[in-house]
Design a protein around this motif. Structure first.
Motif, PDB file in Angstrom:
ATOM      1  N   LEU A  66      -0.385  12.774  -4.404  1.00  0.00           N
ATOM      2  CA  LEU A  66      -0.362  11.320  -4.347  1.00  0.00           C
ATOM      3  C   LEU A  66       1.040  10.822  -4.026  1.00  0.00           C
ATOM      4  O   LEU A  66       1.238   9.936  -3.182  1.00  0.00           O
ATOM      5  N   ALA A  67       2.052  11.431  -4.663  1.00  0.00           N
ATOM      6  CA  ALA A  67       3.445  11.043  -4.399  1.00  0.00           C
ATOM      7  C   ALA A  67       3.798  11.311  -2.950  1.00  0.00           C
ATOM      8  O   ALA A  67       4.438  10.491  -2.293  1.00  0.00           O
ATOM      9  N   LEU A  79       2.121   8.696  -0.756  1.00  0.00           N
ATOM     10  CA  LEU A  79       2.810   7.407  -0.870  1.00  0.00           C
ATOM     11  C   LEU A  79       4.123   7.425  -0.114  1.00  0.00           C
ATOM     12  O   LEU A  79       4.484   6.465   0.575  1.00  0.00           O
ATOM     13  N   SER A  80       4.861   8.535  -0.237  1.00  0.00           N
ATOM     14  CA  SER A  80       6.134   8.659   0.466  1.00  0.00           C
ATOM     15  C   SER A  80       5.925   8.593   1.965  1.00  0.00           C
ATOM     16  O   SER A  80       6.644   7.903   2.690  1.00  0.00           O
ATOM     17  N   THR A 121       5.103   5.071   3.025  1.00  0.00           N
ATOM     18  CA  THR A 121       6.296   4.218   3.011  1.00  0.00           C
ATOM     19  C   THR A 121       7.203   4.549   4.180  1.00  0.00           C
ATOM     20  O   THR A 121       7.712   3.669   4.866  1.00  0.00           O
ATOM     21  N   PHE A 122       7.382   5.846   4.409  1.00  0.00           N
ATOM     22  CA  PHE A 122       8.231   6.288   5.520  1.00  0.00           C
ATOM     23  C   PHE A 122       7.693   5.758   6.843  1.00  0.00           C
ATOM     24  O   PHE A 122       8.416   5.233   7.677  1.00  0.00           O
ATOM     25  N   ARG A 169       9.629   3.244   9.263  1.00  0.00           N
ATOM     26  CA  ARG A 169       9.930   3.639  10.638  1.00  0.00           C
ATOM     27  C   ARG A 169       9.291   2.669  11.620  1.00  0.00           C
ATOM     28  O   ARG A 169       9.867   2.309  12.629  1.00  0.00           O
ATOM     29  N   GLU A 193      11.413  -0.327  11.762  1.00  0.00           N
ATOM     30  CA  GLU A 193      12.677  -0.119  12.463  1.00  0.00           C
ATOM     31  C   GLU A 193      12.493  -0.025  13.967  1.00  0.00           C
ATOM     32  O   GLU A 193      13.341  -0.453  14.728  1.00  0.00           O
TER      33      GLU A 193
END
Lengths: 154, 163
Positions: free
Chosen positions: B6-7, B10-11, B14-15, B19, B22
């Motif tokens: 799950l982490a 989620l990472s 988010t990444f 991106r 950006e």
């Protein structure tokens, strides 16, 4: 006719009595529940009620882990980006590009290094700015690119 | 294990979102959508050459470096070499300057024959939005003699086809 009616009444009474006993047995209290069963039910209920709290803590931990992972990722990305930036020829040379040691990097540093390359004098190892084992035109270009960098190379 | 997955998910999400933010076109001021370009192109866009001269007097000019700062309606679209054969090689500049309004240009020559007096060292091609004359500033960072010493010199410019 009266006899038939009596027989029917008797039959009806018999059925009603049996039905009443059955219904009574069906809906009457089943006696006292043993204490062991009570305790088991209570324990099971407590476990069931406590579990969501643990589950919530696990979610919080997972969220914190995710946040930590995001922060770590951001740090790694920044480091990587910085590293990629240093890979750019213009960014590779900073202080070592100040060939004449006058405190600033400009085209005269590149020019002086180019002159040294063409001249008879010995070449110093510190001028190997791209660390390829030799001082050559590529190092001169590095100095020149450092001089014209828009982000403060000059 | 489930929470590690799950982490990670989620990472990754988010990444990807970061991106995506950006790299979206709006994040780069130099990168506009065709719609925005069409809107901002109501004013006329024209291209003009800016000739840059350095006068080193009687001293042979072996190296030079200058900086151009222009207003936001001016964009640098190209750099051309100077007139003297000693500076036939392309000058140094940061490619990031293109489509921006600031550039640092430099060149040197170890040739025997070096220019003296007033010489055109570069021509900068500008894209100008609007009818006004380009507003810019030229700063001579350094001019160098054959021995590598700094020499006094002046920098001037001329806009247009005439040199």
């Amino acid at each position: 006719m009266n006899k038939d009616n009596e027989q029917l009444d008797a039959l009806e009474n018999k059925v009603a009595k049996a039905l009443g006993e059955d219904l009574k047995a069906l809906f009457s209290p089943a006696g006292r529940t043993p204490d062991e069963v009570d305790r088991a039910v209570l324990d099971a209920t407590r476990k069931r009620l406590v579990r969501p709290r643990r589950h919530r803590w696990r979610l919080v931990r997972a969220g914190a882990a995710a946040m930590a992972a995001v922060v770590l990722l951001a740090v790694v990305l920044n480091v990587t980006r910085d590293h990629v930036g240093r890979m750019h020829p213009a960014a590779t040379a900073t202080a070592p590009a100040d060939i004449d040691h006058n405190g600033r990097i400009d085209i005269l540093d590149a020019y002086k290094l180019a002159r040294r390359l063409e001249g008879p004098g010995a070449l110093e190892a510190r001028w190997d700015l791209n660390a390829d084992g030799q001082v050559d035109r590529a190092d001169v270009d590095l100095v020149a690119f450092a001089a014209v960098r828009l982000d403060g190379g000059a | 294990m489930r929470y590690a997955i799950l982490a990670a998910v989620l990472s990754l999400a988010t990444f990807t979102a970061v991106r995506g933010y950006e790299t979206r076109p709006e994040a780069d001021p130099a990168c506009k959508t065709s719609f925005e370009t069409a809107d901002s192109d109501d004013a006329a866009v024209r291209f003009v050459p800016l000739h840059v001269f350095i006068d080193s007097g009687e001293a042979p000019l072996a190296a030079w470096q200058f900086e151009l700062n222009a207003t936001s309606d001016v964009k640098i679209v190209g750099v051309e070499n100077g007139e003297h054969e000693a500076f036939a090689e392309p000058a140094y500049y940061d490619p990031a300057a293109l489509m921006n309004n600031r550039i640092i240009i430099a060149a040197f020559s170890t040739a025997d024959a070096l220019p003296t007096g007033r010489t055109r060292v570069a021509t900068i091609h500008l894209q100008i939005t609007g009818d006004a004359d380009p507003d810019y500033e030229l700063i001579l960072t350094v001019a160098g003699a054959r021995d590598g010493s700094e020499i006094p010199a002046t920098i001037t410019s001329l806009v247009g086809e005439e040199q």
